[in-house]
Design a protein around this motif. Structure first.
Motif, PDB file in Angstrom:
ATOM      1  N   GLU A 148       0.832  -1.204   0.000  1.00  0.00           N
ATOM      2  CA  GLU A 148       0.000   0.000   0.000  1.00  0.00           C
ATOM      3  C   GLU A 148       0.864   1.251   0.000  1.00  0.00           C
ATOM      4  O   GLU A 148       0.507   2.264   0.587  1.00  0.00           O
ATOM      5  CB  GLU A 148      -0.935  -0.019   1.201  1.00  0.00           C
ATOM      6  CG  GLU A 148      -1.978  -1.133   1.119  1.00  0.00           C
ATOM      7  CD  GLU A 148      -2.916  -1.155   2.302  1.00  0.00           C
ATOM      8  OE1 GLU A 148      -4.061  -0.707   2.162  1.00  0.00           O
ATOM      9  OE2 GLU A 148      -2.496  -1.628   3.374  1.00  0.00           O
ATOM     10  N   PRO A 171      -3.894  -1.083  -7.569  1.00  0.00           N
ATOM     11  CA  PRO A 171      -4.429   0.206  -8.001  1.00  0.00           C
ATOM     12  C   PRO A 171      -3.321   1.200  -8.322  1.00  0.00           C
ATOM     13  O   PRO A 171      -2.137   0.948  -8.066  1.00  0.00           O
ATOM     14  CB  PRO A 171      -5.262   0.656  -6.802  1.00  0.00           C
ATOM     15  CG  PRO A 171      -4.598  -0.010  -5.634  1.00  0.00           C
ATOM     16  CD  PRO A 171      -4.124  -1.338  -6.141  1.00  0.00           C
ATOM     17  N   ALA A 174      -4.601   6.328  -6.301  1.00  0.00           N
ATOM     18  CA  ALA A 174      -5.654   5.692  -5.498  1.00  0.00           C
ATOM     19  C   ALA A 174      -5.095   5.186  -4.175  1.00  0.00           C
ATOM     20  O   ALA A 174      -5.742   5.306  -3.128  1.00  0.00           O
ATOM     21  CB  ALA A 174      -6.288   4.544  -6.277  1.00  0.00           C
ATOM     22  N   MET A 180      -6.581   6.476  -0.636  1.00  0.00           N
ATOM     23  CA  MET A 180      -7.270   5.514   0.224  1.00  0.00           C
ATOM     24  C   MET A 180      -6.327   4.885   1.246  1.00  0.00           C
ATOM     25  O   MET A 180      -6.766   4.450   2.307  1.00  0.00           O
ATOM     26  CB  MET A 180      -7.908   4.418  -0.632  1.00  0.00           C
ATOM     27  CG  MET A 180      -8.939   4.950  -1.614  1.00  0.00           C
ATOM     28  SD  MET A 180     -10.140   6.109  -0.876  1.00  0.00           S
ATOM     29  CE  MET A 180     -10.938   5.070   0.344  1.00  0.00           C
ATOM     30  N   ALA A 232     -15.050   3.012  -4.220  1.00  0.00           N
ATOM     31  CA  ALA A 232     -14.068   2.634  -5.235  1.00  0.00           C
ATOM     32  C   ALA A 232     -14.181   3.517  -6.472  1.00  0.00           C
ATOM     33  O   ALA A 232     -13.177   3.985  -7.020  1.00  0.00           O
ATOM     34  CB  ALA A 232     -14.239   1.165  -5.608  1.00  0.00           C
ATOM     35  N   VAL A 239     -12.633   7.142  -6.456  1.00  0.00           N
ATOM     36  CA  VAL A 239     -11.196   7.366  -6.639  1.00  0.00           C
ATOM     37  C   VAL A 239     -10.664   6.700  -7.904  1.00  0.00           C
ATOM     38  O   VAL A 239      -9.449   6.569  -8.075  1.00  0.00           O
ATOM     39  CB  VAL A 239     -10.403   6.867  -5.414  1.00  0.00           C
ATOM     40  CG1 VAL A 239     -10.676   7.725  -4.206  1.00  0.00           C
ATOM     41  CG2 VAL A 239     -10.701   5.401  -5.121  1.00  0.00           C
ATOM     42  N   TYR A 242     -10.793   3.569  -8.818  1.00  0.00           N
ATOM     43  CA  TYR A 242     -10.049   2.395  -8.356  1.00  0.00           C
ATOM     44  C   TYR A 242     -10.005   1.295  -9.417  1.00  0.00           C
ATOM     45  O   TYR A 242     -10.997   1.035 -10.101  1.00  0.00           O
ATOM     46  CB  TYR A 242     -10.695   1.849  -7.079  1.00  0.00           C
ATOM     47  CG  TYR A 242      -9.819   0.933  -6.280  1.00  0.00           C
ATOM     48  CD1 TYR A 242      -8.920   1.442  -5.359  1.00  0.00           C
ATOM     49  CD2 TYR A 242      -9.883  -0.445  -6.455  1.00  0.00           C
ATOM     50  CE1 TYR A 242      -8.106   0.601  -4.617  1.00  0.00           C
ATOM     51  CE2 TYR A 242      -9.072  -1.293  -5.727  1.00  0.00           C
ATOM     52  CZ  TYR A 242      -8.182  -0.766  -4.813  1.00  0.00           C
ATOM     53  OH  TYR A 242      -7.366  -1.591  -4.091  1.00  0.00           O
ATOM     54  N   GLY A 286      -9.585  -4.755  -3.805  1.00  0.00           N
ATOM     55  CA  GLY A 286      -9.559  -3.900  -2.625  1.00  0.00           C
ATOM     56  C   GLY A 286     -10.551  -4.396  -1.598  1.00  0.00           C
ATOM     57  O   GLY A 286     -11.439  -5.204  -1.909  1.00  0.00           O
ATOM     58  N   THR A 321      -5.954  -1.195   0.047  1.00  0.00           N
ATOM     59  CA  THR A 321      -5.767  -1.134  -1.398  1.00  0.00           C
ATOM     60  C   THR A 321      -4.853  -2.261  -1.871  1.00  0.00           C
ATOM     61  O   THR A 321      -3.817  -2.039  -2.514  1.00  0.00           O
ATOM     62  CB  THR A 321      -5.175   0.232  -1.796  1.00  0.00           C
ATOM     63  OG1 THR A 321      -3.964   0.450  -1.046  1.00  0.00           O
ATOM     64  CG2 THR A 321      -6.156   1.349  -1.492  1.00  0.00           C
TER      65      THR A 321
END
Length: 604
Positions: free
Chosen positions: A102, A120, A124, A128, A278, A281, A283, A287, A305
């Motif tokens: 992440e 992602p 993103a 997130m 989702a 953003v 995505y 997730g 994520t």
């Protein structure tokens, strides 16, 4: 709810990816390597010096050594991992979970190098993965959330101000992480300073960023998460949910899918909110949106994520391979399932089998060699592991040995089948959480879906041998005073020990340990010191990361004297008596063995 079409669930990846570097270790690296082989895609793994002979290295087509032991020298070194991918001709990188999974900088570095990041976008992840920013997006997307700070906090006074306004307990949480790392619960204003320092320190070590934020801690809520998937063609769906309420030290122990006892309308509302989040953003990929559920209301907790540790229970009830789905999306293909809320088939339970001694509820990290690992062969039983017989669980990384995943046609059958599998699962060499998992599944509260995130630590007892003798055995010896006291996570535990010099000698020797469904056996391990003696010893092998006292300091029983980090967990070591520190025998950075003396407190 729509059923997953069998032809969609079993369809493979087109082959647009030819070689993938796995930037991880342990069971998730093994799992990814095996799926890559099934899809006809080449695999490359990286490894530290400690993992030179690890299972993920043995299984991969190629491996690249990243010298060093500490994770920041290898598994967290972005430049070296990207260079390894380029040098081996990989066209994509899979981060797994944990480490850099992440990390927005890592995702961008991979794509900037002309490679595919299996996850992602960096943007993103940044939004997130940074929990404070994620709360703002959730608010904009109409996802309900618990009271929390809109900006990171840097002072204990901010915690006290928040607690005064919203009430206690307060959760101090890492802004750039998950999995309970860098999280502390503050029960009152006097705990704010230590909690903030510990959360920042652990967050920095685990995620490379020590930023934290605050949330009101819901003490009577369940932890339910929703699996989402989105592709680059504008499709976004939610693929069922999981209950992850059975936790200790904010680390999950048992998970299941689907989350039991949820009304269908609430389940659908949570799934739809996750999809809105989702889409907000842009995505793409796998997730997980995590919620706290209290009564008939749910609150946004965070979004992970990445692929989740407990994703196999979703796979079990949907007949899908979520790693293969990640590869499909990364290759630019549309999702294989285009309708949200596919109906689950049966019920699945996952038990995390960690190298930790759960006796007395302590969950002491217990690295060491695995002499034998025997997995039961039963219908519906799967064991995802990064180890085989003869491998060694190193003290430098996560304590997970593997995940026991069991499917049944209904929840009752799944529970009984899991208990049978736990009885037959053998890990010889180190204590494990097998007895703890059994205690959970045998409990009437679990069967009746009467549990919350605090249930495990407040309602479940973990009897068993600690320090080489059970409490019953000590009582049988007629020595009711033969006890030592320790505090873990704010709870007091009384543990037995063999008194006298024999205990000290035994503590210095590596114990012979065996763990299986029938319980944990640990021979020859002495206690931290005789009750009332003032001797302070390390309860585990690890690294001293904090020394809070000096020679001559006056301390009270229960006061934290040291913090020892082992297997990515911080463990406070406290004084068992009121007295004066006579001698401190370690410094920050020292590596200590289980039972090693840390200090002597002269009783008052």
């Amino acid at each position: 709810m729509a059923q997953v079409p069998r032809e969609q669930a079993e369809r493979g990846v087109s082959g647009a990816l030819s070689k993938v570097l796995v930037a991880n270790r342990g069971e998730i690296a093994v799992r990814i390597v095996r799926t890559l082989a099934e899809q006809g895609i080449g695999s490359v793994v990286v490894h530290s010096d400690a993992d030179e002979k690890a299972l993920h290295v043995r299984l991969a087509d190629e491996s690249v050594a990243l010298p060093g032991i500490a994770a920041n020298e290898n598994y967290l070194d972005i430049a070296r991992i990207v260079q390894a991918a380029k040098d081996t001709g990989a066209d994509a990188v899979h981060p797994g979970y944990g480490f850099l999974a992440e990390n927005a900088e890592f995702a961008r570095a991979v794509t900037d190098a002309g490679l595919v990041f299996i996850g992602p976008s960096g943007d993103a992840i940044e939004v997130m993965g940074e929990k404070v920013a994620a709360r703002r997006v959730a608010s904009q997307a109409g996802v309900p959330q618990v009271p929390g700070t809109a900006e990171p906090v840097t002072s204990a006074d901010a915690i006290r101000d928040f607690g005064a306004e919203h009430g206690y307990p307060v959760a101090v949480k890492a802004s750039f992480g998950g999995g309970g790392r860098g999280m502390r619960t503050v029960a009152g204003p006097d705990e704010a300073d230590d909690a903030l320092a510990a959360a920042q320190r652990e967050a920095g070590a685990a995620f490379g960023n020590s930023e934290v934020y605050l949330e009101r801690y819901l003490s009577a809520a369940r932890h339910v998460e929703v699996q989402i998937f989105a592709d680059s063609h504008g499709n976004a769906v939610w693929l069922g949910d999981r209950d992850c309420s059975v936790q200790r030290r904010h680390q999950k122990l048992v998970e299941e899918s689907p989350a039991p006892g949820l009304p269908d309308d609430l389940r659908a509302e949570m799934g739809e909110a996750a999809v809105r989040l989702a889409k907000a953003v842009g995505y793409v990929g796998a997730g997980t949106v995590e919620y706290l559920v209290e009564g008939d209301r749910f609150y946004f907790l965070e979004m992970n994520t990445r692929i989740q540790v407990e994703h196999p229970v979703t796979e079990s009830v949907l007949g899908m391979d979520l790693i293969a789905e990640q590869l499909r999306v990364a290759a630019g293909e549309p999702l294989s399932v285009l309708t949200s809320g596919p109906a689950p088939r049966g019920h699945a339970i996952e038990c995390r089998i960690n190298a930790e001694d759960p006796a007395g509820g302590l969950f002491v990290p217990s690295p060491g060699p695995i002499h034998a690992l025997q997995v039961p062969v039963r219908p519906g039983v799967r064991f995802d592991s990064g180890y085989e017989s003869g491998d060694e669980v190193a003290p430098h990384y996560d304590s997970m040995i593997g995940k026991l995943v069991v499917w049944g046609p209904d929840r009752g059958t799944a529970i009984r089948r899991t208990l049978a599998a736990l009885d037959e699962l053998i890990v010889d060499g180190v204590p494990t959480t097998i007895p703890a998992a059994k205690a959970v599944l045998e409990h009437s509260d679990f069967a009746g879906v009467s549990f919350t995130t605090r249930w495990l630590e407040s309602a479940v007892e973990f009897p068993g041998p600690v320090g080489g003798v059970s409490e019953d055995a000590a009582e049988a010896d007629g020595d009711d005073d033969a006890r030592d006291e320790v505090w873990v996570g704010g709870r007091r535990y009384v543990i037995p020990f063999f008194g006298g010099a024999g205990a000290t000698a035994a503590a210095a020797e590596p114990p012979a340990r065996r763990s299986r469904g029938s319980g944990t056996k640990r021979k020859g391990a002495g206690a931290p010191g005789a009750a009332g003696s003032g001797a302070v010893s390390s309860p585990m092998q690890g690294t001293v990361i904090a020394v809070k006292v000096a020679d001559g300091d006056v301390v009270t029983a229960g006061q934290v004297l040291f913090v020892v980090e082992a297997m990515k967990m911080e463990n406070p070591v406290r004084s068992t008596v009121d007295g004066t520190v006579g001698e401190v025998g370690v410094a920050v950075g020292d590596v200590v063995t289980a039972g090693a003396p840390l200090a002597v407190v002269v009783p008052a």
